[in-house]
Write a protein that holds these residues in place. Structure first.
Motif, PDB file in Angstrom:
ATOM      1  N   ILE A 169      -9.427  61.434 -11.555  1.00 49.13           N
ATOM      2  CA  ILE A 169      -8.360  61.094 -10.610  1.00 49.13           C
ATOM      3  C   ILE A 169      -7.631  62.352 -10.139  1.00 49.13           C
ATOM      4  N   LEU A 170      -7.362  63.265 -11.058  1.00 51.16           N
ATOM      5  CA  LEU A 170      -6.691  64.519 -10.688  1.00 51.16           C
ATOM      6  C   LEU A 170      -7.507  65.295  -9.659  1.00 51.16           C
ATOM      7  N   ILE A 171      -8.813  65.351  -9.873  1.00 52.86           N
ATOM      8  CA  ILE A 171      -9.676  66.069  -8.925  1.00 52.86           C
ATOM      9  C   ILE A 171      -9.669  65.384  -7.559  1.00 52.86           C
ATOM     10  N   LYS A 172      -9.761  64.047  -7.550  1.00 51.60           N
ATOM     11  CA  LYS A 172      -9.722  63.312  -6.273  1.00 51.60           C
ATOM     12  C   LYS A 172      -8.400  63.538  -5.548  1.00 51.60           C
ATOM     13  N   ALA A 173      -7.297  63.553  -6.313  1.00 51.96           N
ATOM     14  CA  ALA A 173      -5.972  63.689  -5.710  1.00 51.96           C
ATOM     15  C   ALA A 173      -5.736  65.065  -5.105  1.00 51.96           C
ATOM     16  N   ILE A 174      -6.324  66.085  -5.712  1.00 53.57           N
ATOM     17  CA  ILE A 174      -6.063  67.465  -5.277  1.00 53.57           C
ATOM     18  C   ILE A 174      -7.100  67.969  -4.286  1.00 53.57           C
TER      19      ILE A 174
END
Length: 349
Positions: A218-223
């Motif tokens: 999720i962090l990778i998708k968000a950033i």
């Protein structure tokens, strides 16, 4: 007409009259209540305008007038809170110091502190939203303590408030230590990260290696949409993760960076064991693929999964010079590859 019928008629008439009077009374009550609220809102708007646009020596009198109008009435404090929120984030950020002073004197901060300790779940959640919208500082610890209650609505509003306050430490703590209490959808978490007022790059770096694979993805998708070049090594690391969702997220993030040096790494994922990863790799090559990927994409148009074939054919046709290479597939013996390419050519013609 019998007595029984007459009595029933009278009772019905009385009930009808009672409900009609109640409806009319409610309408009048609501009407006058709305008029009174509108008058109060207009008064507050004028005083707030004067408070923010007059000389310093006159602001005290403006605050005193606001305090007099608001008093200790909960309803009026709610009205003032909502009037301030409607001013928007830019206004609140620009006048932050003046607003913090106003929150203290008028009693908004004390009111929200009391509401945060309420036993009412809805009130706790709403209070967290208010704190974030008003950018009210020094209440972060009290909100973080609410995470353990395992209520999704409260958790969401606590994290969103911390993001709007730019509380790096608080968010890192929740992502890395309270993950077991987070039951939010990936869309909600992405929204929270997108609203973060601080450095998203720093938030990512301080969090990514300490959270579980689900949160990493999720962090990778968000950033990813921020296209931060310095995060490339992290994406490369998780490109070979055992978790397929993490591999997919890394492929998409690398595609957003659009760095030609990453083409070969994404191309290698066209042979991944999971079809979802192969489909993501083919889709990613639409953005940074070159003629070096023609052969691999051509082979992938014959994949056993329709979505993989479709994405590979789409990438092949959209890459400059790819249509010419695709024409060879049309004349080839692979039925699936031929059909995938033909359908995409017709669609893009």
């Amino acid at each position: 007409m019998t007595k029984e019928a007459f009595y029933l008629l009278m009772i019905s008439a009385l009930l009808f009259s009672f409900f009609l009077i109640a409806i009319i009374g409610s309408w009048f009550f609501q009407y006058f209540s709305d008029v009174k609220t509108k008058k109060l809102e207009d008064q507050l708007d004028k005083l707030l305008y004067c408070y923010f646009h007059t000389e310093n020596e006159n602001t005290r009198s403006m605050v005193q007038k606001i305090v007099k109008i608001i008093g200790n009435r909960t309803g009026r404090k709610e009205i003032l809170i909502n009037r301030l929120i409607r001013c928007g984030d830019d206004f609140i950020e620009t006048h932050h110091a003046s607003l913090m002073n106003l929150y203290e004197i008028v009693g908004i901060k004390a009111y929200l502190q009391t509401a945060l300790a309420s036993n009412n779940v809805h009130m706790k959640s709403l209070t967290c939203r208010y704190i974030g919208e008003l950018q009210l500082e020094n209440m972060e610890a009290d909100m973080i303590a609410l995470i353990s209650n395992q209520n999704n609505d409260i958790t969401y509003n606590v994290m969103l408030a911390l993001a709007k306050l730019g509380d790096m430490k608080g968010l890192v703590h929740i992502f890395t230590n309270d993950a077991e209490h987070i039951y939010l959808s990936h869309r909600a978490i992405i929204e929270i990260i997108s609203a973060f007022k601080g450095s998203k790059e720093e938030l990512f770096k301080r969090t990514i290696d300490l959270c579980d694979d689900y949160m990493k993805g999720i962090l990778i998708k968000a950033i990813a949409e921020d296209k931060i070049e310095s995060l490339n090594p992290y994406y490369m690391t998780y490109l070979n993760s055992e978790d397929k969702n993490l591999r997919i997220a890394s492929i998409r993030a690398l595609s957003e960076l659009n760095n030609e040096d990453d083409e070969s790494y994404i191309r290698s994922k066209l042979d991944d064991k999971d079809w979802e990863v192969r489909a993501a790799a083919a889709k990613g090559l639409e953005k940074l693929g070159t003629s070096q990927s023609f052969a691999a994409l051509g082979k992938t148009t014959g994949d056993s999964v329709w979505w993989v074939r479709h994405n590979a054919a789409s990438a092949l046709i959209l890459i400059p010079g790819g249509k010419e290479f695709a024409s060879r597939i049309i004349n080839g013996e692979d039925k699936f590859a031929r059909e995938a390419v033909i359908s995409l050519i017709e669609k893009n013609t």
